[in-house]
Design a protein around this motif. Structure first.
Motif, mmCIF file in Angstrom:
data_model
loop_
_atom_site.group_PDB
_atom_site.id
_atom_site.type_symbol
_atom_site.label_atom_id
_atom_site.label_comp_id
_atom_site.label_asym_id
_atom_site.label_seq_id
_atom_site.Cartn_x
_atom_site.Cartn_y
_atom_site.Cartn_z
ATOM 1 N N GLY A 1 4.894 13.986 15.226
ATOM 2 C CA GLY A 1 4.282 12.690 15.499
ATOM 3 C C GLY A 1 3.928 12.570 16.973
ATOM 4 O O GLY A 1 4.436 13.325 17.790
ATOM 5 N N SER B 1 5.285 7.754 12.859
ATOM 6 C CA SER B 1 4.152 7.096 13.498
ATOM 7 C C SER B 1 4.565 5.688 13.902
ATOM 8 O O SER B 1 4.988 4.900 13.063
ATOM 9 C CB SER B 1 3.005 7.071 12.493
ATOM 10 N N PRO C 1 -2.407 16.402 3.317
ATOM 11 C CA PRO C 1 -1.627 15.194 3.613
ATOM 12 C C PRO C 1 -2.216 14.017 2.853
ATOM 13 O O PRO C 1 -3.406 13.984 2.578
ATOM 14 C CB PRO C 1 -1.806 15.020 5.124
ATOM 15 N N PHE D 1 6.355 12.934 9.119
ATOM 16 C CA PHE D 1 5.449 12.458 10.164
ATOM 17 C C PHE D 1 5.907 11.062 10.574
ATOM 18 O O PHE D 1 5.977 10.152 9.743
ATOM 19 C CB PHE D 1 4.013 12.423 9.626
ATOM 20 N N MET E 1 1.968 18.995 3.441
ATOM 21 C CA MET E 1 1.629 18.181 4.615
ATOM 22 C C MET E 1 0.485 18.813 5.403
ATOM 23 O O MET E 1 -0.357 18.114 5.942
ATOM 24 C CB MET E 1 2.847 18.050 5.541
ATOM 25 N N ARG F 1 -3.516 8.541 8.529
ATOM 26 C CA ARG F 1 -2.922 8.664 9.857
ATOM 27 C C ARG F 1 -2.300 10.049 10.078
ATOM 28 O O ARG F 1 -2.404 10.629 11.144
ATOM 29 C CB ARG F 1 -1.857 7.585 10.050
ATOM 30 N N THR F 2 -1.643 10.551 9.013
ATOM 31 C CA THR F 2 -1.067 11.891 9.090
ATOM 32 C C THR F 2 -2.175 12.906 9.301
ATOM 33 O O THR F 2 -2.106 13.796 10.150
ATOM 34 C CB THR F 2 -0.370 12.278 7.758
ATOM 35 N N LYS F 3 -3.214 12.731 8.488
ATOM 36 C CA LYS F 3 -4.357 13.630 8.511
ATOM 37 C C LYS F 3 -4.954 13.706 9.915
ATOM 38 O O LYS F 3 -5.129 14.777 10.474
ATOM 39 C CB LYS F 3 -5.394 13.056 7.539
ATOM 40 N N TYR G 1 -3.627 12.936 12.694
ATOM 41 C CA TYR G 1 -2.719 13.523 13.683
ATOM 42 C C TYR G 1 -2.675 15.045 13.554
ATOM 43 O O TYR G 1 -2.874 15.754 14.530
ATOM 44 C CB TYR G 1 -1.303 12.935 13.546
ATOM 45 N N GLY H 1 5.797 7.809 8.508
ATOM 46 C CA GLY H 1 4.416 7.747 8.035
ATOM 47 C C GLY H 1 4.226 8.500 6.744
ATOM 48 O O GLY H 1 3.560 8.036 5.821
ATOM 49 N N GLU H 2 4.798 9.673 6.660
ATOM 50 C CA GLU H 2 4.651 10.496 5.463
ATOM 51 C C GLU H 2 5.729 11.565 5.494
ATOM 52 O O GLU H 2 6.128 12.029 6.557
ATOM 53 C CB GLU H 2 3.257 11.148 5.432
ATOM 54 N N TYR H 3 6.189 11.956 4.313
ATOM 55 C CA TYR H 3 7.255 12.954 4.246
ATOM 56 C C TYR H 3 7.031 13.799 3.011
ATOM 57 O O TYR H 3 6.780 13.263 1.927
ATOM 58 C CB TYR H 3 8.605 12.239 4.155
#
Ligand SMILES: Nc1ncnc2c1ncn2[C@@H]1O[C@H](COP(=O)(O)OP(=O)(O)OP(=O)(O)O)[C@@H](O)[C@H]1O
Ligand SMILES: [Mg+2]
Lengths: 272, 239
Positions: free
Chosen positions: A57, A241, A258, A239, A254, A262-264, A266, A246-248
């Motif tokens: 992140g 944020s 993703p 991730f 990932m 937002r993950t994408k 980043y 944000g995402e796991y």
């Protein structure tokens, strides 16, 4: 998609639980405040045993804060407030009767800058086992020191100069010394905060190889700014944020597909 | 539009890769349509010039490979970018194969020039138009990252297969009735088979685009309509 966000979050938090195997550590609705700064907001995260979990992140998002929740390191700072629940093997580590020193022996930590004590290589490793009373005899202690240095892949490089100062080693060797020091007290979980950021690619490669090796005996959580490193060493990636999870999910997913924008942005190196 | 990368040069490389693929696709489409047109007008000179056009497609494929490998090496692409670059690589090799098929069609123009089988080959431009439309739709879907459009391309393939099956039976009975026409008829069958294969390749490319856009594999319930491999003489005689 009309997914109840709380369910989606929970699903993400539990992304690590491999079928049937309970997670090694669990964080539930953790909030951390540093004075007026609300650094973590309702973070829930399962850490699966004998796996490497990467935390990624943007700078300042709260990765180190998440990591420090797992061994109560945040308490070392003034004005810190932590709420929520964190458990290891189901035991609440923030419970009143918890011995924090013993907890940190179970959940060890390796920092960004190698930080050996200004003592001999031998004493760097022997320090922990001594204060935790892990060695009854001098031979026991020597055995632990050798085994730890072996495990950290440093033994052959230092076996003839154990009395030399730990600070005289190269940065990469110092970092492996710190890993050896962390494993000398036989922890169950090792937290690593950007352990390679001060190292060149060869020293980094050695640490990454070591991490892969250590996974057979330990549970590892690593913070890294390198997507490639997260991809190389971890099985799960979280991730973080703006203080939230944000995402796991599984690392391969990932980095190949993703689910969240937002993950994408980043991981693809885009402006959010 | 997706947000831009932190590095402008990275965006520029991806844009260039997309442009190269579009260019290759356009060339493959014209090559196919022109080859069939040359065939119908028995224009050997035009057919000859098309054979060298195929080399330009081959050269573009090499350029796509170079750029894709360079981008992978320098940018370490992730997620959508990674899928898109892999997709571009695969599509470029598919378009190169399509170019080969079209070139092969052009080469048969001379072989057909003296024989009057106009009735039988009048359907070829329609087949070529369908195949060319599939290539176009696939490339549009690629550039627009449109998974729906990519999935639709597969259904179009059935129409080409149906025409091919009809033509195949047609040619077999024609050959049975006119043993003298076996050579030109065989050429016609090869040409039709080439176009049918181009449709298959466009379908594969569309499946790649679907993967690139979504990260998921399109299930393989392809309704394949080419039954010619099972067609026997007995069946032909009954028809
Ligand atoms: N000891 C502290 N006292 C006050 N605020 C802090 C402290 N540590 C962290 N913070 C704040 O909490 C937020 C999260 O910090 P944290 O160090 O966890 O981020 P990080 O993701 O590890 O960042 P980096 O990638 O730069 O290391 C930041 O806004 C930071 O300024
Ligand atoms: Mg940090």
């Amino acid at each position: 998609m009309n997914v109840d966000p709380s369910n989606a979050l929970m699903r993400d938090a539990e992304a690590a639980s491999a079928e049937g195997i309970p997670p090694k550590m669990v964080a539930r609705s953790v909030n951390v405040h540093y004075g007026a700064t609300h650094a973590l907001k309702d973070v829930s995260l399962d850490i699966q045993g004998y796996e490497v979990t990467a935390l990624i992140g943007p700078s300042g998002c709260g990765k180190s804060t998440v990591l420090r929740c797992f061994n109560r390191m945040n308490e070392m700072f003034e004005n810190t407030q932590t709420s929520g629940q964190v458990t290891i093997d189901g035991m609440d580590i923030y419970a009143r009767d918890i011995d924090v020193v013993a907890l940190r022996a179970r959940v060890g930590m390796v920092f960004q800058r190698p930080n050996p004590f200004p003592k001999s290589i031998f004493d760097n490793i022997a320090y922990g086992p001594r204060i935790h009373g892990l060695a009854e005899t001098k031979e026991d202690l020597e055995q632990i020191v050798e085994a730890s240095l072996q495990r950290a892949g440093l033994w052959d490089e230092v076996k003839d100069r154990l009395k030399q100062s730990g600070t005289a080693l190269s940065d990469g060797q110092q970092q492996r010394l710190c890993i050896a020091r962390a494993i000398a007290v036989q922890p169950e979980v090792i937290l690593m905060d950007e352990p390679c950021s001060a190292l060149d690619p060869i020293a980094t490669g050695k640490i990454e190889e070591l991490i892969e090796e250590l996974r057979t005996g330990f549970t590892i959580v690593i913070v890294t700014h390198s997507m490639q490193q997260a991809a190389r060493v971890s099985q799960r990636t979280a991730f973080i944020s703006r203080g939230e999870l944000g995402e796991y999910g599984p690392t391969v997913e990932m980095f190949t597909k993703p689910r969240h924008e937002r993950t994408k942005d980043y991981i693809m190196g885009r402006y959010g | 539009m997706l947000p831009k990368h932190n590095l402008k040069a990275y965006d520029a490389e991806l844009t260039e890769l997309r442009a190269l693929i579009s260019q290759m696709g356009g060339m493959a489409q014209s090559l196919l349509e022109d080859a069939v047109a040359a065939l119908l007008s028995r224009d050997s000179a035009r057919a000859q010039s098309l054979i060298s056009d195929d080399e330009a497609i081959d050269a573009l494929e090499i350029e796509v490979e170079r750029l894709a490998v360079q981008t992978i090496a320098l940018r370490a692409p992730m997620a959508d970018d990674l899928r898109e670059i892999i997709c571009a690589l695969k599509i470029s090799s598919i378009l190169e194969r399509i170019g080969d098929y079209a070139k092969n069609i052009a080469k048969r123009t001379t072989a057909l020039s003296d024989d009057d089988i106009s009735d039988h080959i009048s359907i070829l431009p329609e087949m070529a138009r369908l195949a060319s439309g599939m290539i176009q739709a696939t490339l549009d879907a690629f550039v627009e990252r449109d998974a729906e459009k990519a999935a639709d391309v597969r259904d179009r393939d059935i129409r080409i297969d149906t025409i091919y099956n009809t033509l195949f039976r047609d040619m077999l009975s024609h050959m049975t009735e006119n043993p003298d026409a076996i050579t030109p008829s065989t050429h016609v069958l090869f040409i039709a088979k080439n176009i049918e294969r181009i449709g298959d390749h466009a379908t594969n490319a569309a499946e790649m685009v679907y993967y690139s856009a979504t990260g998921n594999i399109l299930e393989t319930d392809r309704r394949k309509n080419d039954s010619t491999s099972y067609t026997t003489r007995d069946e032909i005689d009954q028809n």
